[in-house]
Enzyme design. Structure first.
Site, mmCIF file in Angstrom:
data_model
loop_
_atom_site.group_PDB
_atom_site.id
_atom_site.type_symbol
_atom_site.label_atom_id
_atom_site.label_comp_id
_atom_site.label_asym_id
_atom_site.label_seq_id
_atom_site.Cartn_x
_atom_site.Cartn_y
_atom_site.Cartn_z
ATOM 1 N N SER A 156 -56.878 123.061 -0.631
ATOM 2 C CA SER A 156 -56.717 122.187 0.515
ATOM 3 C C SER A 156 -55.759 122.872 1.498
ATOM 4 O O SER A 156 -55.466 124.057 1.330
ATOM 5 C CB SER A 156 -56.152 120.869 0.001
ATOM 6 O OG SER A 156 -56.326 119.892 0.968
ATOM 7 N N LYS B 184 -51.981 117.844 12.420
ATOM 8 C CA LYS B 184 -52.944 116.796 12.762
ATOM 9 C C LYS B 184 -52.703 116.233 14.159
ATOM 10 O O LYS B 184 -51.560 116.042 14.565
ATOM 11 C CB LYS B 184 -52.848 115.634 11.742
ATOM 12 C CG LYS B 184 -53.004 116.055 10.292
ATOM 13 C CD LYS B 184 -54.401 116.451 9.946
ATOM 14 C CE LYS B 184 -55.301 115.411 9.520
ATOM 15 N NZ LYS B 184 -55.350 114.660 8.402
ATOM 16 N N LYS C 281 -59.516 121.798 13.235
ATOM 17 C CA LYS C 281 -59.777 121.358 11.861
ATOM 18 C C LYS C 281 -60.983 120.422 11.933
ATOM 19 O O LYS C 281 -60.866 119.250 12.282
ATOM 20 C CB LYS C 281 -58.559 120.654 11.268
ATOM 21 C CG LYS C 281 -58.771 120.312 9.806
ATOM 22 C CD LYS C 281 -57.480 119.873 9.160
ATOM 23 C CE LYS C 281 -57.629 119.723 7.657
ATOM 24 N NZ LYS C 281 -58.661 118.773 7.267
ATOM 25 N N GLU D 20 -67.198 125.058 7.232
ATOM 26 C CA GLU D 20 -67.360 123.615 7.319
ATOM 27 C C GLU D 20 -68.773 123.284 7.791
ATOM 28 O O GLU D 20 -69.241 123.829 8.798
ATOM 29 C CB GLU D 20 -66.314 123.087 8.318
ATOM 30 C CG GLU D 20 -65.985 121.646 8.182
ATOM 31 C CD GLU D 20 -64.993 121.334 7.040
ATOM 32 O OE1 GLU D 20 -64.603 122.266 6.300
ATOM 33 O OE2 GLU D 20 -64.647 120.154 6.898
ATOM 34 N N ASP E 7 -60.193 117.223 -15.724
ATOM 35 C CA ASP E 7 -60.035 118.593 -15.237
ATOM 36 C C ASP E 7 -58.643 119.120 -15.560
ATOM 37 O O ASP E 7 -58.463 120.283 -15.917
ATOM 38 C CB ASP E 7 -60.247 118.642 -13.715
ATOM 39 C CG ASP E 7 -61.709 118.416 -13.361
ATOM 40 O OD1 ASP E 7 -62.545 118.416 -14.284
ATOM 41 O OD2 ASP E 7 -61.990 118.226 -12.167
ATOM 42 N N ARG F 44 -67.314 121.537 -1.925
ATOM 43 C CA ARG F 44 -66.001 121.838 -2.487
ATOM 44 C C ARG F 44 -65.767 121.088 -3.795
ATOM 45 O O ARG F 44 -65.149 121.608 -4.711
ATOM 46 C CB ARG F 44 -64.937 121.452 -1.457
ATOM 47 C CG ARG F 44 -63.537 121.581 -1.947
ATOM 48 C CD ARG F 44 -62.556 121.366 -0.805
ATOM 49 N NE ARG F 44 -61.202 121.545 -1.267
ATOM 50 C CZ ARG F 44 -60.417 120.564 -1.685
ATOM 51 N NH1 ARG F 44 -60.864 119.333 -1.699
ATOM 52 N NH2 ARG F 44 -59.194 120.811 -2.095
ATOM 53 N N ASP G 152 -57.699 122.402 -17.583
ATOM 54 C CA ASP G 152 -56.859 123.470 -17.044
ATOM 55 C C ASP G 152 -55.694 123.776 -17.992
ATOM 56 O O ASP G 152 -55.301 124.931 -18.149
ATOM 57 C CB ASP G 152 -56.299 123.071 -15.667
ATOM 58 C CG ASP G 152 -57.391 123.054 -14.617
ATOM 59 O OD1 ASP G 152 -58.477 123.622 -14.873
ATOM 60 O OD2 ASP G 152 -57.170 122.454 -13.545
HETATM 61 S S1 IVH Z 1 -59.125 127.100 6.726
HETATM 62 C C1 IVH Z 1 -57.539 126.359 2.111
HETATM 63 N N1 IVH Z 1 -60.044 126.146 8.913
HETATM 64 O O1 IVH Z 1 -59.994 121.460 5.804
HETATM 65 C C2 IVH Z 1 -58.679 126.152 2.951
HETATM 66 N N2 IVH Z 1 -60.208 124.788 6.971
HETATM 67 O O2 IVH Z 1 -57.721 120.345 4.161
HETATM 68 C C3 IVH Z 1 -58.368 126.679 4.282
HETATM 69 N N3 IVH Z 1 -61.302 122.644 7.372
HETATM 70 O O3 IVH Z 1 -61.513 121.693 2.805
HETATM 71 C C4 IVH Z 1 -59.501 126.648 5.110
HETATM 72 N N4 IVH Z 1 -61.692 122.936 9.501
HETATM 73 O O4 IVH Z 1 -62.935 122.643 4.619
HETATM 74 C C5 IVH Z 1 -59.852 125.911 7.617
HETATM 75 N N5 IVH Z 1 -60.807 125.446 10.959
HETATM 76 C C6 IVH Z 1 -60.646 125.225 9.666
HETATM 77 C C7 IVH Z 1 -61.064 124.040 9.042
HETATM 78 C C8 IVH Z 1 -60.826 123.852 7.693
HETATM 79 C C9 IVH Z 1 -61.838 122.123 8.487
HETATM 80 C C10 IVH Z 1 -61.271 121.948 6.077
HETATM 81 C C11 IVH Z 1 -61.586 122.818 4.910
HETATM 82 C C12 IVH Z 1 -60.750 122.302 3.778
HETATM 83 C C13 IVH Z 1 -59.899 121.274 4.421
HETATM 84 C C14 IVH Z 1 -58.485 121.472 3.961
#
Ligand code: IVH
Length: 688
Positions: free
Chosen positions: A85, A323, A138, A196, A41, A160, A45
């Site tokens: 991410s 975290k 999260k 999610e 990839d 993803r 790119d």
């Molecule tokens: S905001 C840039 N909100 O965490 C993406 N992401 O490490 C920002 N995730 O793959 C997304 N809970 O799928 C957001 N409340 C939440 C989330 C969340 C889980 C996951 C998301 C992403 C990963 C990033």
């Protein structure tokens, strides 16, 4: 692939724009049509970047960057906008330096955030409109992108993947709860929804013995080509992003998501100076969540600012994941201990090298049953991950590094008495699933089983002071071998024991005195006969007196409240096996008249259980109401349950509660369990 790599002998830097475009087309075909990419990839790119530098308007770039709404071939899907991410931190200091960077940018000093004094950042965080944040859990699931066409219909669901290219999971994705097939009242534009996909902890509980964790099961289910492990309807989707819907703020966007028919990820609005407090509150309250979450996502609320801050190749600058301290730890399996319960069931327990888990040193972790042991295939010396999920008892989550020792197997002899063991399939009470359990075939001759029996007797009759340690000591000293011996204990016997002061001895003897009069249902339960729990004992006690119950044949017990042959056989055998024990007990205690409940109410003969949220009255009142109307009730669905009342909209829910699941299973097995909604139940039996 029939074509050869174009311009194979030349360096990409030396190629003209059209030649580069041809090369990119070759790689697209290799990736999408043949599923056999020939470059990484990153190399791909780099080629795109080269073409962009040479000819920013080249049509090939349009093809890559603004591919048709759904650019995919086979299982692969190109994300029009990469799925990034999140930046991460583990402590307040990490969050603070992220915030300081934002503050410096907003205040026009982006190059030297460190020069900003804490006080200045703090006052900005408390009052600046740009410092408003949205905090969401999260969720530990898998990111999913949903694309809807101009007609509002779901076109595609994709994982993803590596952020640029994901996997097409539309067939299963459209079955996930919270993924509408058609958007509600949308504007006619194409929309991409991100969020999610996860498996709720309550849904996971039903299958926890067979799968490592909810995330893996959710991922496996969503990606399954056929025969998903669980129906995708058990998965759910929380939305956290919308692309193609105008919104000024994060909160507004989540509101729009709701209007379109999505469940937005639960969120809290805050000012940045409140982040530490909010983080601590959410961390403390996370046990209540019905999903796994490993932290909080903190995002700037103002989307104009988010846009302006942009993103690195890895993460957007306007958000950070903070975290939670993990309740997981890595350690070594020392051995598997087999612990004998009062029923003779022998449960595997993992003895591990001491490890700190949420502030406590842990040396033991539950393995539940033989099925769990087999699933992990444990060996002494394995590196294992322990997790404390939602509860207090840690369990072995997975093997990280297997050792070369032989696999641990269930013992063929009981570790306490040496009698033969046997394996049986049993329905797990909590989950209703079938699991393999090991048991001692001679529990009535087994010291461990007997001392646990003693504890069960004391706990059932609420004999305070007779805990694990005291009973162990009494047994060790040969003062007590079963519950009947408790009644012959003398003050002199007890006073000789270490730390048994006068008051303690007097209290213990007073407790024994109290147990000289017990109600029949309590007496029957205290006997510790398998299948003769509180509910069944209540039922049998309604039969009259102990002599009558002891005189019942297996067939009579089986017919009684449809207890069934298997339960009846176990109870009858238990009563016969304990004949001498019962007689000895009766020499010391009297069975008091049962508090008879009304036997002629509309619910006479019914054992009614409740699940879900009740509206007419709260659960404890509903249980009293059942008893007042001649029925019996309890907290666990068992073979004796005749009626399950389901509150809320659980009957329509895709994920049945564990009570409902168990009731359905028992009904499938031919048990006469009726399942009614709360409204149907109260309409039939007439509560007002
Ligand atoms: S905001 C840039 N909100 O965490 C993406 N992401 O490490 C920002 N995730 O793959 C997304 N809970 O799928 C957001 N409340 C939440 C989330 C969340 C889980 C996951 C998301 C992403 C990963 C990033």
């Amino acid at each position: 692939m029939t074509k050869d790599l174009p311009y194979a002998g030349r360096r990409p830097e030396d190629l003209a724009p059209d030649e580069l475009a041809e090369l990119l087309q070759f790689h697209d075909a290799a990736y999408f049509e043949d599923g056999r990419p020939v470059i990484s990839d990153a190399q791909y790119d780099a080629l795109v970047a080269l073409l962009r530098a040479r000819a920013p308007d080249h049509p090939q770039l349009q093809r890559v960057g603004a591919a048709p709404a759904v650019a995919h071939a086979g299982d692969k899907v190109v994300h029009e906008r990469p799925m990034l991410s999140l930046d991460k931190c583990n402590e307040f200091s990490g969050f603070w330096s992220w915030l300081r960077g934002i503050c410096a940018d907003v205040l026009g000093r982006p190059n030297n955030p460190k020069s900003l004094p804490d006080e200045e950042v703090r006052s900005w965080a408390a009052s600046a409109p740009e410092a408003r944040l949205v905090a969401t859990p999260k969720i530990d699931g898998l990111a999913c992108s949903l694309r809807y066409g101009a007609d509002g219909r779901l076109l595609l669901a994709a994982t993803r993947g590596d952020g640029r290219i994901g996997e097409d999971v539309t067939a299963n994705g459209r079955r996930v709860q919270g993924v509408p097939s058609v958007l509600r009242g949308h504007s006619g534009a194409e929309v991409e929804v991100r969020g999610e996909v996860y498996l709720s902890l309550s849904a996971f509980a039903a299958v926890a013995d067979s799968y490592a964790n909810p995330r893996n099961l959710a991922a496996g289910t969503l990606k399954a080509k056929d025969n998903p492990a669980i129906p995708p309807e058990q998965l759910a989707f929380y939305c956290y992003d919308l692309i193609g819907v105008p919104a000024g703020s994060e909160v507004e966007k989540l509101g729009q998501a709701r209007l379109l028919g999505f469940e937005p990820v639960p969120f809290v609005e805050l000012t940045a100076d409140q982040a530490q407090k909010v983080f601590a509150e959410q961390d403390a309250g996370k046990q209540q969540w019905d999903f796994e979450a490993d932290g909080l996502v903190l995002r700037l609320n103002e989307l104009g600012l988010v846009q302006r801050l942009g993103a690195t190749a890895h993460h957007p600058r306007g958000a950070i994941a903070w975290k939670f301290a993990v309740d997981a730890g890595t350690t070594t399996l020392v051995e598997v201990e087999w612990s004998v319960a009062r029923t003779g069931i022998i449960t595997p327990v993992a003895i591990v090298a001491p490890v700190l888990l949420s502030g406590a040193t842990v040396t033991r972790a539950t393995l539940h049953n033989v099925s769990t042991l087999r699933r992990h295939g444990l060996r002494k010396g394995d590196q294992v991950e322990l997790v404390r999920r939602g509860g207090v008892i840690p369990h072995v989550e997975r093997v990280l590094l297997p050792s070369d020792q032989p696999q641990e197997l269930p013992p063929s002899a009981c570790p306490s008495c040496g009698s033969a063991t046997a394996l049986a399939e049993r329905l797990d009470d909590k989950t209703g699933e079938s699991v393999a359990v090991l048991y001692c075939t001679k529990p009535d001759q087994c010291t461990a089983a007997k001392s646990r029996q003693l504890l069960h007797f004391c706990q059932t009759l609420e004999l305070e002071g007779f805990g694990d340690k005291v009973l162990e000591l009494l047994t060790e000293r040969g003062l007590v071998s079963d519950a009947a011996d408790l009644f012959t204990l003398q003050a002199g016997d007890l006073q000789t024991l270490p730390r048994f002061g006068e008051t303690m001895v007097a209290n213990l003897l007073a407790q024994v005195q109290k147990a000289r009069r017990v109600p029949l249902a309590g007496f029957l339960t205290a006997l510790g006969i398998p299948s003769l729990g509180k509910q069944t004992a209540q039922l049998l006690a309604g039969r009259g007196d102990l002599a009558a119950i002891r005189a019942m044949t297996v067939q009579e017990i089986a017919k009684f409240h449809s207890l069934g042959d298997k339960t009846a056989e176990t109870i009858a055998t238990g009563l016969v096996e304990r004949k001498e024990f019962i007689d000895r007990l009766l020499a010391h205690l009297a069975i008091t008249a049962e508090e008879r409940h009304s036997q002629d109410g509309p619910l006479a003969g019914q054992v009614v259980l409740f699940t879900g949220a009740l509206v007419v009255m709260k659960r404890s009142d509903a249980q009293k109401w059942v008893v007042a109307h001649g029925g019996l009730t309890g907290d666990t669905v068992t073979a004796e349950t005749t009626l399950l009342v389901v509150g809320g909209d659980e009957l329509e829910a895709a994920v049945p509660s564990s009570k409902l699941k168990k009731a359905l299973k028992l009904r499938d097995q031919g048990r006469p369990i009726e399942i009614l909604s709360e409204a149907e139940f109260f309409a039939r039996y007439g509560a007002t």
